[in-house]
Structures are given as C-alpha cells and as structure tokens.
Enzyme design. Structure first.
Site, PDB file in Angstrom:
ATOM      1  N   ASN A   1      71.229 -31.184  42.374  1.00  0.00           N
ATOM      2  CA  ASN A   1      70.314 -31.898  41.473  1.00  0.00           C
ATOM      3  C   ASN A   1      70.125 -31.182  40.133  1.00  0.00           C
ATOM      4  OD1 ASN A   1      69.814 -33.911  43.388  1.00  0.00           O
ATOM      5  ND2 ASN A   1      68.240 -32.661  44.375  1.00  0.00           N
TER       6      ASN A   1
ATOM      7  N   HIS B   1      71.932 -48.584  23.042  1.00  0.00           N
ATOM      8  CA  HIS B   1      71.296 -49.212  24.217  1.00  0.00           C
ATOM      9  C   HIS B   1      71.939 -48.746  25.521  1.00  0.00           C
ATOM     10  CE1 HIS B   1      69.585 -52.114  21.296  1.00  0.00           C
ATOM     11  NE2 HIS B   1      70.782 -52.027  20.748  1.00  0.00           N
TER      12      HIS B   1
ATOM     13  N   SER C   1      68.994 -29.876  47.884  1.00  0.00           N
ATOM     14  CA  SER C   1      67.913 -30.645  48.497  1.00  0.00           C
ATOM     15  C   SER C   1      67.595 -30.029  49.860  1.00  0.00           C
ATOM     16  CB  SER C   1      68.374 -32.097  48.669  1.00  0.00           C
ATOM     17  OG  SER C   1      67.777 -32.678  49.801  1.00  0.00           O
TER      18      SER C   1
ATOM     19  N   LYS D   1      73.552 -32.634  48.171  1.00  0.00           N
ATOM     20  CA  LYS D   1      72.966 -32.796  46.835  1.00  0.00           C
ATOM     21  C   LYS D   1      73.138 -31.588  45.911  1.00  0.00           C
ATOM     22  CE  LYS D   1      70.861 -36.054  45.404  1.00  0.00           C
ATOM     23  NZ  LYS D   1      69.486 -36.297  45.489  1.00  0.00           N
TER      24      LYS D   1
ATOM     25  N   SER E   1      36.633 -15.494  25.767  1.00  0.00           N
ATOM     26  CA  SER E   1      38.038 -15.870  25.588  1.00  0.00           C
ATOM     27  C   SER E   1      38.938 -14.650  25.692  1.00  0.00           C
ATOM     28  CB  SER E   1      38.234 -16.545  24.229  1.00  0.00           C
ATOM     29  OG  SER E   1      37.812 -15.670  23.195  1.00  0.00           O
TER      30      SER E   1
ATOM     31  N   GLU F   1      65.550 -31.634  34.316  1.00  0.00           N
ATOM     32  CA  GLU F   1      64.313 -32.399  34.534  1.00  0.00           C
ATOM     33  C   GLU F   1      63.090 -31.572  34.135  1.00  0.00           C
ATOM     34  OE1 GLU F   1      64.783 -33.528  38.635  1.00  0.00           O
ATOM     35  OE2 GLU F   1      66.519 -34.763  38.163  1.00  0.00           O
TER      36      GLU F   1
HETATM   37  N1  ARG Z   1      36.449 -15.979  19.874  1.00  0.00           N
HETATM   38  C1  ARG Z   1      36.024 -16.793  18.772  1.00  0.00           C
HETATM   39  C2  ARG Z   1      37.020 -17.936  18.561  1.00  0.00           C
HETATM   40  O1  ARG Z   1      38.135 -17.792  18.928  1.00  0.00           O
HETATM   41  C3  ARG Z   1      35.938 -15.988  17.527  1.00  0.00           C
HETATM   42  C4  ARG Z   1      35.021 -16.572  16.518  1.00  0.00           C
HETATM   43  C5  ARG Z   1      33.623 -16.524  17.015  1.00  0.00           C
HETATM   44  N2  ARG Z   1      32.692 -16.933  16.031  1.00  0.00           N
HETATM   45  C6  ARG Z   1      31.457 -17.328  16.352  1.00  0.00           C
HETATM   46  N3  ARG Z   1      30.706 -17.668  15.367  1.00  0.00           N
HETATM   47  N4  ARG Z   1      31.041 -17.439  17.596  1.00  0.00           N
HETATM   48  O2  ARG Z   1      36.716 -18.952  18.021  1.00  0.00           O
END
Ligand code: ARG
Length: 464
Positions: free
Chosen positions: A291, A162, A283, A289, A29, A296
């Site tokens: 818009n 309404h 457009s 146009k 991550s 939106e």
């Molecule tokens: N990157 C992990 C998360 O955001 C951190 C926690 C990881 N913990 C684990 N037991 N794998 O959840």
C-alpha cells in the site's frame, strides 16, 4: 530597590492570590515557546547593548546581564535548564533565571520593552531561519525531480484532463510542471521577508516608550531591515503568521496533489508507476498488499496545515487592537505546521527517489483513447485549409468511426479515412504517432523534446 521575590510571579505584589497550578498550566505556554530560547536570548542581548549605548543602563549592568544570558543559553543547550510552568513563558523563565544568576540587577533587562514586542521579535527571527530551512528542502526536491525529468525526456505518457486521456506528453514535461509549482512555493516564502524584516522590538506594550531607545540599532543588529512603523499595529499584527501558514498550506497542497497523482498512477488500474518496497506498507490481513501509505500520509497532512491556517484566521478575526492572550496560540500552530511541512518535504524527497515509471504500460495507456485526435484536427487545418471547428467536426466523425470499428486511430487505413474526408492522403498517418505528436508541440512551454531539454538546462543554470 524592591526585592525580587524570585519564586513568585513578577506581578505578585499586585495580585495577591496565587493562581492554582491548573490555571498556571492552561495559561502558560512554556512547553511550546521554550523553542524560542535562542532568539529570545539574542534579542535580549541586543536590547541591553542598546540600552547601554543610549546611556539607559550602566556598562557594568549590561555586562552582568549578558554574562547571565549566555550562561542560561549554555544551560539550556546542555539540557540543564529546568523550565518552570509557574513562570508562564520563555521570556519569564529566562528573566527569573537571570535573577537567580546575577541577582537584583537582572531587573534592568525589561526596561523599555514588553513581552508583547519581545515575543514577536523572537517569532520573526525564528520564522526567517525556518523559512530558509523550508526553502533548502524545496531546493533538494527540485533537484530530485530534475534528475527524474532528465532520465525521462523521451518517456511517453498520456497527458490527462479530467483524468481522461487528452494528448500525449513526455513524462519529463509532467515532472517539470511540478518544478514550477515548487519554485512558486519558494518564491511565496521569500515574499514574506518584507514583513519579516520589520523589527517589532522597542514598541513595548503598545505605545512605544519614553526611554530614548534606538530601534534602528536593535533592528540592524538582529538582522531586520528597519523598525516597524506603528507601535499599536506592531503588537496586534499577526499577518506574518498567516502568510507563513498560507505558504505552508499551499506547499502541502502541492505535495498532496503529486501524492494523489502517484497513488492513482501506482494503483492496479493504472499501474504506470512502480513504488519501491522502501516506500510501501503491507496489510495485516491481505498478504499480497503493497500500500502507498506514505503518499497517503502526505495527502492527509493537508488536513492539519489547512486547519492551522484556519485556526489562526479564526483566532484573529474578532480581536480589537492590540495584544490579547488569544494570540499566544500562534506559536503552537506555527511550530506544528512547520514541523509537518519539514517532515512532508523529507518524506516526499525519499518517495521521489523510490519511484520508477512503468514505461511500457505508460506507452500502452498513451496509445489508447484516441489520444492523437487533436493532432489530426490540427493537420486538417494546416494542410487542407479548414477552419479549426470544421476540422474538429471531421475528426469527431473519424473518432466515432474508429470507435465503432473497435480500432485505434493509427490502425485506420487511408481508404477508411478518405471515406470521411476525401482530401486526405497517406501523409496524414504520421500524425497518429505518439512521439510525432509530442515533437510537434514546439510552442514555448510546450512538451516537445527540444523544449524539455532547454527547460532542464534553464533549471540547472538557475541552480534551483
Ligand atoms: N507568552 C505570551 C504570548 O505568546 C507573551 C506575551 C504576553 N503578553 C501579555 N501581555 N500577557 O503571547
């Protein structure tokens, strides 16, 4: 002391085979949570300070770790830190770098904590400052709306129910309604501080720890009110994430409602609001146009903010206690919703500064659709001792008559009115005046000009 094999995963002694780079990529991550580096380093510094105070690590080790962490922070700030996908997340990346900078003593940093408490500590700290950022953007919007309201106290428009003409109102009253919505949004975000102020740090993986840590110290130092109360709940809980996503969803829904309203008001059919060239798009085929694309865009963004709230609810719904990898996705969702709402708030403020009411058209629209019929019914109740239902019926007959004759109510002659209600005198004609109608709505919270002036003062005093 076992050597830290710095180019390998922390668990490489136990798990002998290296994950494929594809698996590392999908499980990691780092590209998302690197955004939490500041909070992570702040949390780690306070954590090691506490470990030293509690005599769990030495003065020298504490200082070395803090030195290393500060160096890492500088490297990240200067874009000189290489985030490595092999080390999964921000916590591991920083820990690995710490080994590189200060050597084996880096190994003490993770005493009495787990990434499970670490990650939510980081996220809560981040969420507190992000909440303040959202609220200051909401303050700005409230100020902009207040300016529009101040300039339009006596601008008459049809109030709709309404989307049909209902009763005349001041345009300022309409905009002050938006202020109420955005003030509620602010309060909704503030309400979350109760849970955001519970510090997760020190609950470790799920059980707490056998080390003699001081969770009150770390909580206070990191700006929390107190430590959380149950270690299992703490690492399992993402209610604060849901609350945040819900607040963002409601706020974006409010923006979307105003956007939709402005789209309708600026459409060729209504044409009661003008959008400046700064906020419209052309457009590719129709040269004439202009818009309302940005409006939106704002309306469309509810798709992702609502979607994110539902993603998180769905991720959580079948998870037994306590931590599971499923929860790792919370950060991507939260950051995306946050970026979206900040963007929407900026755009929305710019749009509000670039709209102007078409007062003539607004008045003309308000002057149609028998909009003062309720004023007539009220008049009959007050002046000719009728029940409201009776007055409502008489007024309906008068509206039917005007419709048949293709006249506005104010175009009816007293003789015509008398044919339906003989008690009426010339005096009744005043109720068909749009401003008279607005002025008469003096009940607290109503649209009378006096009320509006008082409300504007109140909002100004409250300074948003
Ligand atoms: N990157 C992990 C998360 O955001 C951190 C926690 C990881 N913990 C684990 N037991 N794998 O959840």
């Amino acid at each position: 002391m076992a050597k830290n094999k710095n180019n390998q995963a922390i668990w490489s002694t136990r798990i002998k085979k290296k994950q494929s780079s594809f698996f590392q990529k999908v499980g990691g991550s780092i590209n998302i949570d690197k955004r939490l580096y500041k909070e992570d380093i702040a949390g780690s510094i306070v954590h090691v300070e506490m470990l030293f105070r509690q005599k769990i690590i030495s003065f020298k080790i504490k200082n070395k770790i803090i030195f290393g962490l500060k160096k890492i922070e500088k490297q990240i700030l200067k874009n000189k830190f290489i985030f490595n996908e092999e080390y999964e997340d921000i916590h591991m990346n920083i820990e690995k770098k710490l080994f590189e900078i200060i050597g084996e003593e880096a190994g003490y940093i993770h005493t009495a904590r787990s990434r499970n408490d670490q990650v939510i500590t980081d996220l809560k700290i981040w969420m507190k400052s992000s909440t303040k950022e959202i609220n200051s953007k909401l303050d700005q919007i409230i100020k902009t709306i207040l300016k529009i309201a101040e300039k339009n106290i006596e601008t008459v428009m049809p109030g709709f129910t309404h989307l049909k003409n209902a009763q005349p109102v001041s345009l300022a009253h309409y905009f002050l309604a938006h202020i109420e919505m955005f003030k509620r949004d602010k309060q909704r975000f503030i309400n979350n501080f109760n849970s955001l102020n519970e510090s997760p740090l020190g609950v470790a993986a799920l059980t707490g720890t056998s080390f003699n840590i001081d969770r009150n110290y770390t909580a206070k130092k990191l700006g929390f009110d107190h430590p959380s109360h149950n270690s299992i709940d703490t690492v399992s809980d993402r209610d604060f994430v849901l609350d945040f996503l819900f607040c963002i969803s409601v706020c974006s829904m409010h923006i979307s409602r105003v956007a939709e309203e402005l789209i309708i008001w600026s459409s060729d059919g209504f044409n009661i609001v003008h959008l400046s060239d700064k906020i419209v798009t052309g457009s590719s085929i129709m040269p004439q146009k202009k818009n309302p694309d940005l409006l939106e865009y704002l309306r469309g963004k509810t798709g992702s903010t609502f979607g994110n709230l539902f993603s998180m609810l769905t991720i959580l719904k079948s998870l037994p206690l306590s931590y599971f990898k499923d929860m790792q996705d919370d950060k991507e969702i939260v950051f995306q919703s946050f970026d979206t709402i900040i963007n929407c708030l900026k755009i929305f403020d710019e749009i509000l500064k670039n709209i102007s009411p078409n007062k003539k058209k607004m008045f003309e629209l308000a002057d149609s659709g028998f909009i003062t019929a309720t004023d007539l019914a009220d008049y009959l109740v007050k002046n000719h001792s009728m029940s409201f239902r009776k007055a409502y019926e008489k007024t309906s007959l008068i509206v039917n008559y005007a419709e048949k004759k293709k006249k506005k109510l104010r175009e009816l002659k007293i003789e015509e009115l008398k044919k339906i209600e003989p008690k009426l005198t010339e005096e009744v004609l005043k109720v068909f005046d749009l401003k008279y109608s607005i002025k008469s709505k003096k009940s607290y919270g109503g649209t009378s000009f006096e009320n509006i002036k008082r409300m504007i003062m109140k909002h100004k005093k409250e300074k948003c």
